[in-house]
Design a protein around this motif. Sequence first.
Motif, PDB file in Angstrom:
ATOM      1  N   ALA A 172     -30.722  35.166 -44.774  1.00 47.83           N
ATOM      2  CA  ALA A 172     -31.013  33.635 -45.433  1.00 47.83           C
ATOM      3  C   ALA A 172     -32.119  32.838 -44.611  1.00 47.83           C
ATOM      4  CB  ALA A 172     -29.565  32.911 -45.388  1.00 47.83           C
ATOM      5  N   SER A 206     -36.041  43.884 -35.885  1.00 48.23           N
ATOM      6  CA  SER A 206     -37.096  42.808 -35.991  1.00 48.23           C
ATOM      7  C   SER A 206     -37.378  42.699 -34.336  1.00 48.23           C
ATOM      8  CB  SER A 206     -36.485  41.477 -36.401  1.00 48.23           C
ATOM      9  OG  SER A 206     -36.002  41.318 -37.435  1.00 48.23           O
ATOM     10  N   ASP A 215     -25.060  36.495 -42.898  1.00 51.25           N
ATOM     11  CA  ASP A 215     -25.719  35.563 -41.820  1.00 51.25           C
ATOM     12  C   ASP A 215     -24.631  34.387 -41.806  1.00 51.25           C
ATOM     13  OD1 ASP A 215     -27.536  33.037 -41.494  1.00 51.25           O
ATOM     14  OD2 ASP A 215     -29.121  34.188 -42.143  1.00 51.25           O
ATOM     15  N   ASN A 216     -24.896  33.820 -40.456  1.00 51.99           N
ATOM     16  CA  ASN A 216     -23.891  32.765 -40.269  1.00 51.99           C
ATOM     17  C   ASN A 216     -24.589  31.015 -40.392  1.00 51.99           C
ATOM     18  OD1 ASN A 216     -25.784  32.207 -38.211  1.00 51.99           O
ATOM     19  ND2 ASN A 216     -24.134  32.417 -36.137  1.00 51.99           N
ATOM     20  N   SER A 261     -40.992  41.880 -31.830  1.00 58.76           N
ATOM     21  CA  SER A 261     -42.131  40.795 -31.628  1.00 58.76           C
ATOM     22  C   SER A 261     -43.061  41.352 -30.855  1.00 58.76           C
ATOM     23  CB  SER A 261     -41.514  39.357 -31.154  1.00 58.76           C
ATOM     24  OG  SER A 261     -42.512  38.731 -30.911  1.00 58.76           O
ATOM     25  N   SER A 309     -30.423  28.431 -41.154  1.00 57.41           N
ATOM     26  CA  SER A 309     -30.767  28.473 -42.693  1.00 57.41           C
ATOM     27  C   SER A 309     -29.505  28.050 -43.541  1.00 57.41           C
ATOM     28  CB  SER A 309     -30.845  30.137 -42.900  1.00 57.41           C
ATOM     29  OG  SER A 309     -29.555  30.745 -42.335  1.00 57.41           O
ATOM     30  N   TYR A 348     -35.974  33.062 -42.582  1.00 60.17           N
ATOM     31  CA  TYR A 348     -37.322  32.781 -42.791  1.00 60.17           C
ATOM     32  C   TYR A 348     -37.668  34.166 -43.405  1.00 60.17           C
ATOM     33  CZ  TYR A 348     -42.367  32.322 -42.507  1.00 60.17           C
ATOM     34  OH  TYR A 348     -43.930  32.360 -42.581  1.00 60.17           O
ATOM     35  N   SER A 394     -26.435  29.535 -39.199  1.00 61.45           N
ATOM     36  CA  SER A 394     -26.997  28.642 -37.952  1.00 61.45           C
ATOM     37  C   SER A 394     -28.422  28.189 -37.867  1.00 61.45           C
ATOM     38  CB  SER A 394     -26.874  29.368 -36.789  1.00 61.45           C
ATOM     39  OG  SER A 394     -27.626  30.509 -36.410  1.00 61.45           O
ATOM     40  N   GLY A 423     -29.117  38.171 -41.228  1.00 64.61           N
ATOM     41  CA  GLY A 423     -30.070  36.991 -41.234  1.00 64.61           C
ATOM     42  C   GLY A 423     -31.254  37.005 -42.315  1.00 64.61           C
ATOM     43  N   LYS A 451     -35.808  40.947 -27.028  1.00 57.89           N
ATOM     44  CA  LYS A 451     -36.474  41.953 -27.600  1.00 57.89           C
ATOM     45  C   LYS A 451     -37.053  43.175 -27.316  1.00 57.89           C
ATOM     46  CE  LYS A 451     -36.296  39.597 -31.481  1.00 57.89           C
ATOM     47  NZ  LYS A 451     -35.339  39.638 -32.501  1.00 57.89           N
ATOM     48  N   TYR A 487     -43.569  42.073 -35.022  1.00 56.99           N
ATOM     49  CA  TYR A 487     -44.287  41.156 -35.996  1.00 56.99           C
ATOM     50  C   TYR A 487     -45.422  40.467 -35.163  1.00 56.99           C
ATOM     51  CZ  TYR A 487     -39.664  41.738 -38.391  1.00 56.99           C
ATOM     52  OH  TYR A 487     -38.588  41.988 -38.820  1.00 56.99           O
ATOM     53  N   ILE A 530     -21.019  35.350 -42.044  1.00 62.24           N
ATOM     54  CA  ILE A 530     -20.130  35.597 -40.948  1.00 62.24           C
ATOM     55  C   ILE A 530     -21.216  35.743 -39.597  1.00 62.24           C
ATOM     56  CG2 ILE A 530     -18.614  37.329 -41.851  1.00 62.24           C
ATOM     57  CD1 ILE A 530     -20.583  39.548 -40.434  1.00 62.24           C
ATOM     58  N   ASP A 531     -20.653  35.990 -38.321  1.00 60.93           N
ATOM     59  CA  ASP A 531     -21.471  35.942 -37.035  1.00 60.93           C
ATOM     60  C   ASP A 531     -21.492  37.484 -36.863  1.00 60.93           C
ATOM     61  OD1 ASP A 531     -22.104  36.045 -34.291  1.00 60.93           O
ATOM     62  OD2 ASP A 531     -21.881  34.064 -34.316  1.00 60.93           O
ATOM     63  N   THR A 572     -26.439  36.564 -28.075  1.00 64.49           N
ATOM     64  CA  THR A 572     -26.632  36.689 -29.534  1.00 64.49           C
ATOM     65  C   THR A 572     -27.538  37.803 -29.966  1.00 64.49           C
ATOM     66  OG1 THR A 572     -26.233  34.317 -29.778  1.00 64.49           O
ATOM     67  CG2 THR A 572     -27.403  35.617 -31.730  1.00 64.49           C
TER      68      THR A 572
HETATM   69  P1  NAD Z   1     -34.677  32.614 -38.823  1.00 65.70           P
HETATM   70  O1  NAD Z   1     -34.128  31.471 -37.739  1.00 65.70           O
HETATM   71  O2  NAD Z   1     -35.457  31.810 -39.928  1.00 65.70           O
HETATM   72  O3  NAD Z   1     -33.723  33.698 -39.281  1.00 65.70           O
HETATM   73  C1  NAD Z   1     -32.631  34.299 -38.422  1.00 65.70           C
HETATM   74  C2  NAD Z   1     -31.459  34.271 -39.452  1.00 65.70           C
HETATM   75  O4  NAD Z   1     -30.414  34.685 -38.519  1.00 65.70           O
HETATM   76  C3  NAD Z   1     -31.125  32.664 -39.806  1.00 65.70           C
HETATM   77  O5  NAD Z   1     -30.654  32.575 -40.866  1.00 65.70           O
HETATM   78  C4  NAD Z   1     -29.643  32.370 -38.764  1.00 65.70           C
HETATM   79  O6  NAD Z   1     -28.733  31.751 -39.485  1.00 65.70           O
HETATM   80  C5  NAD Z   1     -29.209  33.782 -38.757  1.00 65.70           C
HETATM   81  N1  NAD Z   1     -28.535  34.234 -37.477  1.00 65.70           N
HETATM   82  C6  NAD Z   1     -28.713  33.744 -36.112  1.00 65.70           C
HETATM   83  N2  NAD Z   1     -27.693  33.898 -35.137  1.00 65.70           N
HETATM   84  C7  NAD Z   1     -26.551  34.793 -36.235  1.00 65.70           C
HETATM   85  C8  NAD Z   1     -25.647  35.402 -35.717  1.00 65.70           C
HETATM   86  N3  NAD Z   1     -25.132  35.365 -34.495  1.00 65.70           N
HETATM   87  N4  NAD Z   1     -24.876  36.162 -36.840  1.00 65.70           N
HETATM   88  C9  NAD Z   1     -25.270  36.012 -38.159  1.00 65.70           C
HETATM   89  N5  NAD Z   1     -26.382  35.265 -38.557  1.00 65.70           N
HETATM   90  C10 NAD Z   1     -27.225  34.622 -37.378  1.00 65.70           C
HETATM   91  O7  NAD Z   1     -35.760  33.468 -37.877  1.00 65.70           O
HETATM   92  P2  NAD Z   1     -36.973  34.304 -38.671  1.00 65.70           P
HETATM   93  O8  NAD Z   1     -38.321  33.671 -38.328  1.00 65.70           O
HETATM   94  O9  NAD Z   1     -36.534  34.785 -40.032  1.00 65.70           O
HETATM   95  O10 NAD Z   1     -36.857  35.621 -37.756  1.00 65.70           O
HETATM   96  C11 NAD Z   1     -36.216  36.741 -38.193  1.00 65.70           C
HETATM   97  C12 NAD Z   1     -36.083  37.780 -36.804  1.00 65.70           C
HETATM   98  O11 NAD Z   1     -37.379  38.153 -36.669  1.00 65.70           O
HETATM   99  C13 NAD Z   1     -35.594  37.327 -35.512  1.00 65.70           C
HETATM  100  O12 NAD Z   1     -34.885  38.350 -34.948  1.00 65.70           O
HETATM  101  C14 NAD Z   1     -36.642  36.770 -34.689  1.00 65.70           C
HETATM  102  O13 NAD Z   1     -36.496  36.841 -33.231  1.00 65.70           O
HETATM  103  C15 NAD Z   1     -37.801  37.964 -35.149  1.00 65.70           C
HETATM  104  N6  NAD Z   1     -38.977  37.545 -35.079  1.00 65.70           N
HETATM  105  C16 NAD Z   1     -39.515  36.477 -35.492  1.00 65.70           C
HETATM  106  C17 NAD Z   1     -40.737  35.903 -35.489  1.00 65.70           C
HETATM  107  C18 NAD Z   1     -41.518  34.605 -36.225  1.00 65.70           C
HETATM  108  O14 NAD Z   1     -42.547  34.356 -35.848  1.00 65.70           O
HETATM  109  N7  NAD Z   1     -40.529  33.940 -37.019  1.00 65.70           N
HETATM  110  C19 NAD Z   1     -41.895  36.701 -34.725  1.00 65.70           C
HETATM  111  C20 NAD Z   1     -41.435  37.858 -34.152  1.00 65.70           C
HETATM  112  C21 NAD Z   1     -39.888  38.335 -34.368  1.00 65.70           C
END
Ligand code: NAD
Length: 334
Positions: A9, A122, A31-32, A124, A36, A11, A34, A7, A152, A176, A57-58, A99
């Motif tokens: 790529a 990661s 990262d797949n 929450s 990003s 946020y 999906s 993941g 989570k 987080y 990749i997934d 997932t």
């Molecule tokens: P995001 O969606 O921007 O990033 C997740 C990345 O994972 C994406 O780039 C997506 O393409 C990739 N992805 C999703 N499913 C996939 C798969 N099966 N195989 C490969 N890649 C896959 O989300 P984020 O905000 O960067 O969150 C990252 C992690 O932090 C997540 O686990 C999320 O649950 C956790 N989190 C986020 C927050 C928040 O506020 N953003 C808060 C608490 C926890």
Amino acid sequence: MNILVTGGAGYIGSHTVVALLEAGQSVIIADNLSNSKRETVEKIMDITNKEVTFYEIDVTDVEAVDIIFRNHKFEGVVHFAGLKAVGESVEKPLEYYYTNIVSTIVLAKACQKYSVNRFVFSSSATVYGDNKVPFVETMGLLPTTNPYGETKAMSERILTDIAKANPALSISILRYFNPVGAHESGLIGEAPTGIPNNLMPYCTQVAKGKLKKLRVFGNDYPTVDGTGVRDYIHVMDLAEGHVAALENLTEGVHIYNLGTGKGTSVLELVKAFEEANDIEVPYEIVNRRPGDIALCYADASKAKKELGWTAKRDLIAMCRDAWRFEKNYNKQLV
Ligand code: NAD
Ligand code: UD1
């Protein structure tokens, strides 16, 4: 260290990759895409002037994950990949359980097969449910109101059991609070598709004129001004928290809150955004959003004590950096 970032790529992942590269680590992203874009990987390299290896990749795909572990000798895995939209998880629970749980299991099995002993996950603040603030790591967890939150909590339990059974493992579970803002360069940030669910991206789009008004969900909570209170944390502080977690990992399972320890109400955030950026964010008060809690902020003392990490950037920096990215990002799209 050679670190696999799933993941990477996305946020939080992209900002963490920047922080890891700047700390001298080598990074391989899986990262797949999906949620990003491929360009983010290029931007990471532009910011840091360092190379990153990228695999599209997934991470629920056992064979694809195995190939990466065969190709690289990892010293650690940071697992961000997953689905994260709370509302969507209620509509599509199976996709979320599949997932988020299967990815953790597939990666943990690959780590076992290839003797990779460091794992950062990661999680929450949502796992605390509607607990008494500030939330402390030792608190008993309350049920969350949605499948996302349950994935989570379940992943945390799976990782804890794995660590108990294998004393060589070093696992860090990071809870987080509310990550906001963007890298100071304005090159990477949060770019949700469609109408944002979260407060900060909604504010930036209202400021931009893409959305008309912010809807403030309720002003009758038992808080300073009646609006919901959260612990907003700059995404670069969060990213640096991962570097500290990896560098200070010891055997066993360790849980850390990554937050500032400070609560901010919705109206306080709107005011800070307006002041930081000298721009108005029109809003109206509407009904509470189902599932929301009044207060959520961290006791952040454990991470400070054990990892030597604290959040450094203030609310003004969060608002300024979020807005800089929004302006920059939309310019790129024009
Ligand atoms: P995001 O969606 O921007 O990033 C997740 C990345 O994972 C994406 O780039 C997506 O393409 C990739 N992805 C999703 N499913 C996939 C798969 N099966 N195989 C490969 N890649 C896959 O989300 P984020 O905000 O960067 O969150 C990252 C992690 O932090 C997540 O686990 C999320 O649950 C956790 N989190 C986020 C927050 C928040 O506020 N953003 C808060 C608490 C926890
Ligand atoms: C939400 C998720 C949480 C997840 C977190 C990630 C829910 C119920 N919870 O947290 O599981 O870990 O995102 O960032 O979705 N608000 C408004 N108007 C808006 C949007 C939000 O008033 O348009 C308010 C909310 O009521 C809340 C605060 O702003 O009081 C923050 O909301 P949000 O950014 O969605 O985060 P959380 O709800 O804390």
